[in-house]
Design a protein around this motif. Structure first.
Motif, short mmCIF file in Angstrom:
data_model
loop_
_atom_site.label_atom_id
_atom_site.label_comp_id
_atom_site.label_asym_id
_atom_site.label_seq_id
_atom_site.Cartn_x
_atom_site.Cartn_y
_atom_site.Cartn_z
N UNK A 1 1.01 -1.31 -0.07
CA UNK A 1 -0.11 -0.04 -0.12
C UNK A 1 0.87 1.16 0.04
N UNK A 2 2.13 1.27 0.61
CA UNK A 2 2.83 2.43 0.75
C UNK A 2 3.54 2.58 -0.61
N UNK A 3 4.07 1.37 -1.22
CA UNK A 3 4.58 1.72 -2.61
C UNK A 3 3.55 2.11 -3.57
N UNK A 4 2.33 1.73 -3.33
CA UNK A 4 1.24 2.26 -4.34
C UNK A 4 1.03 3.56 -4.02
N UNK A 5 0.94 4.14 -2.84
CA UNK A 5 0.54 5.46 -2.42
C UNK A 5 1.65 6.45 -3.15
N UNK A 6 3.05 6.05 -3.01
CA UNK A 6 4.10 6.76 -3.24
C UNK A 6 4.40 6.57 -4.93
N UNK A 7 3.75 5.81 -5.66
CA UNK A 7 3.82 5.65 -6.91
C UNK A 7 2.85 6.84 -7.66
N UNK A 8 1.59 6.57 -6.70
CA UNK A 8 0.62 7.34 -7.20
C UNK A 8 1.02 8.80 -7.11
N UNK A 9 1.60 9.41 -5.94
CA UNK A 9 1.89 10.81 -5.53
C UNK A 9 3.14 10.89 -6.40
N UNK A 10 3.95 10.18 -6.94
CA UNK A 10 5.06 10.45 -7.56
C UNK A 10 6.12 11.11 -6.57
N UNK A 11 6.23 10.39 -5.39
CA UNK A 11 7.11 10.72 -4.48
C UNK A 11 8.69 10.11 -4.81
#
Length: 97
Positions: free
Chosen positions: A84-94
């Protein structure tokens, strides 16, 4: 002692403040990394590598630093960041270091 005093700084309402999140996998250098980032006048917080995506997602992340530990990623039971963290970071382009 007041409960407000015992809270981690990330729980004190700094949610809108841009920050670098340092995910600590047990490295002996995590605090040194945090100090060096802060010396560059950048706000950062240390988090366990087991932090939830919900908790991390509350913050305005500008970057994430993964601070390694002594375990091999191939060993059974070694710590991993949740999907879930990887998905969130990818979505936000962090950016991730």
């Amino acid at each position: 002692m007041s409960e407000e005093y015992l809270k981690q700084s990330s729980q004190l309402g700094n949610l809108a403040r841009p920050q670098v999140a340092i995910l600590d996998f047990g490295s002996q250098y995590s605090h040194l990394i945090a100090r060096r980032v802060r010396e560059m006048n950048v706000y950062c917080e240390l988090y366990s590598c087991l932090v939830s995506a919900e908790e991390l997602g509350k913050h305005q992340l500008t970057a994430v630093i993964l601070s390694g530990g002594p375990n091999s990623v191939y060993e059974e039971g070694s710590p991993h960041v949740s999907k879930d963290i990887w998905a969130m970071l990818k979505e936000r382009e962090v950016p991730i270091l």
